[in-house]
Design an enzyme around this catalytic site. Sequence first.
Site, PDB file in Angstrom:
ATOM      1  N   ARG A 108       0.867  -1.188   0.000  1.00 26.98           N
ATOM      2  CA  ARG A 108       0.000   0.000   0.000  1.00 26.98           C
ATOM      3  C   ARG A 108       0.897   1.229   0.000  1.00 26.98           C
ATOM      4  NH1 ARG A 108      -4.988   2.239   3.509  1.00 26.98           N
ATOM      5  NH2 ARG A 108      -5.959   0.641   2.216  1.00 26.98           N
ATOM      6  N   HIS A 135      -7.425   0.798  -6.209  1.00 22.78           N
ATOM      7  CA  HIS A 135      -7.626   0.051  -4.957  1.00 22.78           C
ATOM      8  C   HIS A 135      -8.467  -1.194  -5.274  1.00 22.78           C
ATOM      9  CE1 HIS A 135      -7.735  -0.809  -0.828  1.00 22.78           C
ATOM     10  NE2 HIS A 135      -8.586   0.086  -0.375  1.00 22.78           N
ATOM     11  N   GLN A 138     -10.439  -3.549  -2.704  1.00 22.28           N
ATOM     12  CA  GLN A 138     -11.660  -2.919  -2.164  1.00 22.28           C
ATOM     13  C   GLN A 138     -12.845  -3.179  -3.102  1.00 22.28           C
ATOM     14  OE1 GLN A 138     -12.168  -0.950   0.834  1.00 22.28           O
ATOM     15  NE2 GLN A 138     -14.272  -1.309   0.200  1.00 22.28           N
ATOM     16  N   ASP A 231     -16.841   8.068  -1.361  1.00 25.56           N
ATOM     17  CA  ASP A 231     -15.536   7.934  -0.701  1.00 25.56           C
ATOM     18  C   ASP A 231     -15.222   9.311  -0.124  1.00 25.56           C
ATOM     19  OD1 ASP A 231     -12.973   7.181   0.063  1.00 25.56           O
ATOM     20  OD2 ASP A 231     -12.175   6.998  -1.978  1.00 25.56           O
ATOM     21  N   CYS A 272     -16.132   2.796   1.068  1.00 23.41           N
ATOM     22  CA  CYS A 272     -14.981   1.945   1.374  1.00 23.41           C
ATOM     23  C   CYS A 272     -14.500   2.141   2.814  1.00 23.41           C
ATOM     24  CB  CYS A 272     -13.858   2.218   0.385  1.00 23.41           C
ATOM     25  SG  CYS A 272     -13.412   3.948   0.252  1.00 23.41           S
ATOM     26  N   ARG A 312     -13.870  -7.351   3.137  1.00 23.86           N
ATOM     27  CA  ARG A 312     -12.446  -7.171   2.806  1.00 23.86           C
ATOM     28  C   ARG A 312     -11.668  -8.438   3.132  1.00 23.86           C
ATOM     29  NH1 ARG A 312     -10.196  -2.392   2.417  1.00 23.86           N
ATOM     30  NH2 ARG A 312      -8.792  -3.553   1.087  1.00 23.86           N
TER      31      ARG A 312
HETATM   32  N1  NVA Z   1      -9.613   7.289  -1.698  1.00 26.03           N
HETATM   33  C1  NVA Z   1      -9.259   6.905  -0.358  1.00 26.03           C
HETATM   34  C2  NVA Z   1      -9.546   5.449  -0.150  1.00 26.03           C
HETATM   35  C3  NVA Z   1      -9.277   4.956   1.240  1.00 26.03           C
HETATM   36  C4  NVA Z   1      -9.578   3.512   1.408  1.00 26.03           C
HETATM   37  C5  NVA Z   1      -7.801   7.205  -0.111  1.00 26.03           C
HETATM   38  O1  NVA Z   1      -6.977   6.896  -0.970  1.00 26.03           O
HETATM   39  O2  NVA Z   1      -7.485   7.772   0.935  1.00 26.03           O
HETATM   40  N1   CP Z   2     -11.050   0.812   2.836  1.00 26.87           N
HETATM   41  C1   CP Z   2      -9.761   0.759   3.202  1.00 26.87           C
HETATM   42  O1   CP Z   2      -8.867   0.449   2.415  1.00 26.87           O
HETATM   43  O2   CP Z   2      -9.549   1.071   4.505  1.00 26.87           O
HETATM   44  P1   CP Z   2      -8.138   1.231   5.214  1.00 26.87           P
HETATM   45  O3   CP Z   2      -7.518   2.498   4.685  1.00 26.87           O
HETATM   46  O4   CP Z   2      -8.466   1.313   6.678  1.00 26.87           O
HETATM   47  O5   CP Z   2      -7.296   0.049   4.874  1.00 26.87           O
END
Ligand code: NVA
Ligand code: CP
Length: 326
Positions: A108, A135, A138, A231, A272, A312
Amino acid sequence: MAYNLKGRNFLTLKDFTKEEINFLLKLSLKLKEDKYAGIRSKNLEGKNIALIFEKPSTRTRAAFVVASVEEGAHPEYLGKNDIQLGKKETVKDTARVLGRMFDGIEFRGFKHETVEILGEYAGVPVWNGLTDKYHPTQVLADFLTVLEERGYLEGIKFAYVGDGRNNMANSLMIGAAKLGMDFRIVSPKELFPEDKLIKESLEYAKDSGGKITITADIDEGVKGADVIYTDVWASMGEEDKIPERIKLLKPYQITTTMLDKTGNGKVIFLHCLPSFHNHETEVAKKYPDICEVEEAVFEGKHSRVFDEAENRVHTIKAVMVATLGK
Ligand code: NVA
Ligand code: CP
């Protein structure tokens, strides 16, 4: 039908066919049922899994850890301050080192290019746990939640409302196009997805019989929707953009009025997570107008956000088992 995904990376849904994505969803459902029935197949017995995190995470990290342990693997968390990646060592070198020690690697982080380099050089399956662009794990959880709710995915009217060019919007558009959904991005013009990605998704939709609509018009975008998805307005790494996003996205906040506009009493709300839906968090206290979904929707009868969060684990487990399992 089972598909052989052994040894494959999971970086974006672009790399997977409709049949392969449906197979991963079916496998997720099977692994979920097995878990509830107390059946543990230990498909990843003896495997070591590296979990690299440049950005924070609750769900993705927890899901990878729980899924690994439940399948008999050992997960090792490698936080950005714990390892040399990108600071004293190139991504390519780290990939080759970790690939000699671990059987699978989750990443990540910021640049999508980083996970691509890991995927190219590690020699073991690499899974994208979120980058600035995509992502994909997700999306599997989101689609599994819809599948459980409705029993099918083809033709589902799926409206993503909010920041139309972030990692979630991009990944949902690709996945929905591949699976033949009627997918809409509903966002201000300034936040429409990149033209190139829209074109690619239109191509996928042509093959699957799906439909893609990009619109700034809320009434048009949510009409008849089975799913309303949103989101955060500013993703991780975009914190400096919060004030401008609040201005742009306030009209796109998910409200009970918006759910009514769908004209579908069975519409479900997905997110998400994490989400700003009240003023209880540190960031929401600093920016009182940051609130992509009303509390009444988040906590209301249409919301399936915690089923989605649980999914998830089952979907990430399916990805690991399919690409690395026995
Ligand atoms: N768009 C958000 C998704 C978090 C799961 C981010 O990248 O922060
Ligand atoms: N939805 C998601 O990816 O959550 P986190 O950022 O907590 O992993």
